[in-house]
Write a protein that holds these residues in place. Sequence first.
Motif, short mmCIF file in Angstrom:
data_model
loop_
_atom_site.label_atom_id
_atom_site.label_comp_id
_atom_site.label_asym_id
_atom_site.label_seq_id
_atom_site.Cartn_x
_atom_site.Cartn_y
_atom_site.Cartn_z
N ARG A 1 0.83 -1.21 0.00
CA ARG A 1 0.00 0.00 0.00
C ARG A 1 0.86 1.26 0.00
O ARG A 1 0.56 2.24 -0.66
N GLU A 2 1.97 1.19 0.74
CA GLU A 2 2.87 2.34 0.83
C GLU A 2 3.76 2.46 -0.39
O GLU A 2 3.98 3.53 -0.93
N ARG A 3 4.30 1.32 -0.84
CA ARG A 3 5.38 1.33 -1.81
C ARG A 3 4.90 1.10 -3.24
O ARG A 3 5.38 1.73 -4.19
N CYS A 4 3.97 0.17 -3.41
CA CYS A 4 3.49 -0.17 -4.76
C CYS A 4 2.03 -0.62 -4.64
O CYS A 4 1.75 -1.81 -4.63
N PRO A 5 1.11 0.35 -4.51
CA PRO A 5 -0.29 0.02 -4.19
C PRO A 5 -0.99 -0.81 -5.27
O PRO A 5 -2.03 -1.40 -4.99
N VAL A 6 -0.44 -0.80 -6.47
CA VAL A 6 -0.93 -1.71 -7.52
C VAL A 6 0.30 -2.51 -7.93
O VAL A 6 1.24 -1.96 -8.50
N THR A 7 0.31 -3.79 -7.58
CA THR A 7 1.55 -4.56 -7.77
C THR A 7 1.26 -5.90 -8.44
O THR A 7 0.21 -6.50 -8.23
N LYS A 8 2.21 -6.34 -9.25
CA LYS A 8 2.06 -7.62 -9.96
C LYS A 8 2.16 -8.79 -9.00
O LYS A 8 3.05 -8.82 -8.15
N VAL A 9 1.27 -9.77 -9.15
CA VAL A 9 1.38 -11.03 -8.41
C VAL A 9 1.23 -12.18 -9.40
O VAL A 9 0.65 -12.02 -10.48
N THR A 10 1.77 -13.33 -9.01
CA THR A 10 1.64 -14.53 -9.83
C THR A 10 0.50 -15.37 -9.28
O THR A 10 0.40 -15.57 -8.07
N LEU A 11 -0.37 -15.83 -10.17
CA LEU A 11 -1.54 -16.59 -9.75
C LEU A 11 -1.27 -18.09 -9.79
O LEU A 11 -0.21 -18.54 -10.17
N TYR A 12 -2.30 -18.81 -9.41
CA TYR A 12 -2.32 -20.27 -9.30
C TYR A 12 -1.76 -20.98 -10.53
O TYR A 12 -1.07 -21.97 -10.43
N ASP A 13 -2.08 -20.44 -11.70
CA ASP A 13 -1.67 -21.13 -12.93
C ASP A 13 -0.50 -20.39 -13.58
O ASP A 13 -0.29 -20.49 -14.78
N ASP A 14 0.25 -19.61 -12.77
CA ASP A 14 1.45 -18.89 -13.22
C ASP A 14 1.17 -17.70 -14.12
O ASP A 14 2.11 -17.06 -14.60
N THR A 15 -0.10 -17.39 -14.36
CA THR A 15 -0.37 -16.12 -15.04
C THR A 15 -0.19 -15.00 -14.02
O THR A 15 -0.12 -15.25 -12.81
N GLU A 16 -0.14 -13.76 -14.52
CA GLU A 16 0.04 -12.64 -13.61
C GLU A 16 -1.19 -11.76 -13.59
O GLU A 16 -1.97 -11.71 -14.55
N ALA A 17 -1.37 -11.09 -12.46
CA ALA A 17 -2.45 -10.10 -12.33
C ALA A 17 -1.95 -9.01 -11.41
O ALA A 17 -0.90 -9.14 -10.77
N TRP A 18 -2.72 -7.91 -11.34
CA TRP A 18 -2.37 -6.80 -10.44
C TRP A 18 -3.13 -6.97 -9.13
O TRP A 18 -4.34 -7.20 -9.15
N LEU A 19 -2.42 -6.82 -8.03
CA LEU A 19 -3.07 -6.81 -6.71
C LEU A 19 -3.22 -5.36 -6.27
O LEU A 19 -2.23 -4.61 -6.22
N VAL A 20 -4.46 -4.96 -5.99
CA VAL A 20 -4.77 -3.57 -5.65
C VAL A 20 -5.03 -3.50 -4.15
O VAL A 20 -5.90 -4.22 -3.64
#
Lengths: 64, 397
Positions: B28-47
Motif C-alpha cells: 500500500r505504501e510502496r506499490c499500491p498496484v503490484t504484480k502477483v503470480t496466480l495459481y496457474d502462473d499467469t500474472e495479475a495486479w493486486l490492488v
Amino acid sequence: MRISVDVEACVGGGQCVLSAPDLFDQSDDDGTVILLGQPNADQEHEALQAERVCPAGAIVVDPR
Amino acid sequence: MTEPGAVPRFPLPRVRPFDPPPQYDEFRERCPVTKVTLYDDTEAWLVTRYDDVRTVLGDDRFSAVGSWRFQPSASRAAAERGEKSFTAMDPPEHRHFRRMLTRHFTVKRIEQLRPAVESIVDDVLSQLVSGPRPVDLVQALALPVASRTMCHLVGVPYQDHAWYEKRATVRSVLDADPAEAAQATQDLLDYVDRLVTRRQAEPGEDLTSRLVQELLVTGLIHRSDLVAMLRLLLTAGHETTATMIGTGTFVLLQHPDQLRQLVDDADLLPNAIEELLRYISMLHLTIVRVAKDAVELGGQQIVPGDGLIATPAAANKDPHAFPDPNRFDIHREARHHIAFGYGVHQCLGQPVARLELQSVFSALFARLPGLRLAIPADEVQYNHSNLVGVQSLPVNW
C-alpha cells in the motif's frame, strides 16, 4: 446542502436507506432510489454518508 | 520485506487469521498496484488501497466479463462450461438482469422476512440447546440458519439442502477438481430447472414462483437466463452468511467487553455487524476485474486485458479509510466498508445477510449468556476456501 439522485445509475443496493432512512426510500417497482426530501441541519452527516456508501455513485451531495 | 523485483505469489500467507497478509501494508505504501503470480502462473495486479479498489470496482473502464480467468476457485470451471451469470456481465446487459431482481431485495421487502427468519433462528437454537455439549456452532447454528433462510426465500424444499449445498461447496473450495466443479454446476442448473417447472405448475409465495410469474410467463426472460439467475440466488447466500455467523460469533467471544455492551444495548448491533463485516472481510481472494482500456492506476500502466484483484480484505484494512484497521471496534464508523463489494455488482442479497446476522446475534447471546469456546482460541480451525472464516467452532455454555 442539496442532494440529487441518478435513478438510471442506481443499482438498488439500499445503502442509502440504511444510512439515512428519513431521506431515502426504494421504489416498490424496481428498488431504485427515491429521494424523500432535502436534509435539514441535523441530517447533513447522514446525507454525506449516503453519498459515500452508494456503490453506484447515484447520490451526489452539493455542500452549498 | 518483499525482495525488490520479485513477483509475489498470490495468495500471500497470513500471520494472524483476521489480519490481511502483512505485505499488504508494505504494498500500500510502496506499490499500491503490484504484480502477483496466480495459481496457474499467469500474472495479475493486486490492488491494496481502499480508493483504488473502489475505482476498479466502480469505474466502467474495468469489466466483470471474463474475470473468471483470474479467479482462484473452481468457479472458473463453471464459467468455462458457459454458465451465464449476471455477476460476469457489464452494463447495460448486467443492469437488464439485475433490475429484474432489485424490487425483491429492497430493505423494506427483506424486512418483511424478519418474523420468518427470527422463527428459523429460534427453532434452530432450541434444537441446539437441547442437544449434546459441547457443540460445533458452525454445524448446529450457522449452516442451518443460512440454509433454511435461503430455502424459505427462494422456495426450495429444505430436505434438498444437503444435496445442493454439497454441490455449491465444490465450486468454492480452492483445490477443487475442475471437472467435479463443472459437474456440480450442471447438477445445480438441472435442479433449478426442475424447480422452475414445479413452481410454474404450483406457484407459492416464494421468490422462484414470483419470478416465474413476473418474468417467464410474461416472456421477459429466457428460461435458461432465469435458471442461471436462480442458481446464483440459491447458492450465493448460504456459505457466505454461514461463514459470517460462525466467524462473527468467534470474533465477538474474543472481545468480551464489546460483547457485553452489545448484549446490554441492542441499538449497537447494526453498527457492530458492519464492523464484523469489515473486520472479517471474508472475501480475501476475489473480487477480480479485467481492464477494458489502458488505465494508469497507482502509478502503474494497466493495459487492456490485464486482471486486477480488488479484494475487500485489502481495502477494508487500509488505515487511510479505517484508522487502526486491525483493531475490532463496534463503535467505529464502518459502514463504508466494501465487504459486499462495490460498484454495480455490489451484493444484491446484503439486506438478507444483515437480517440473518441481526436475528442470530441478538437471540444467541440472549438465550445463552454463558456461551464460551470449548477449545483454546488458537486451536480453532480455519477454512480452506474462497472465504476467510472458522471451519468449526466448538462451544459450551
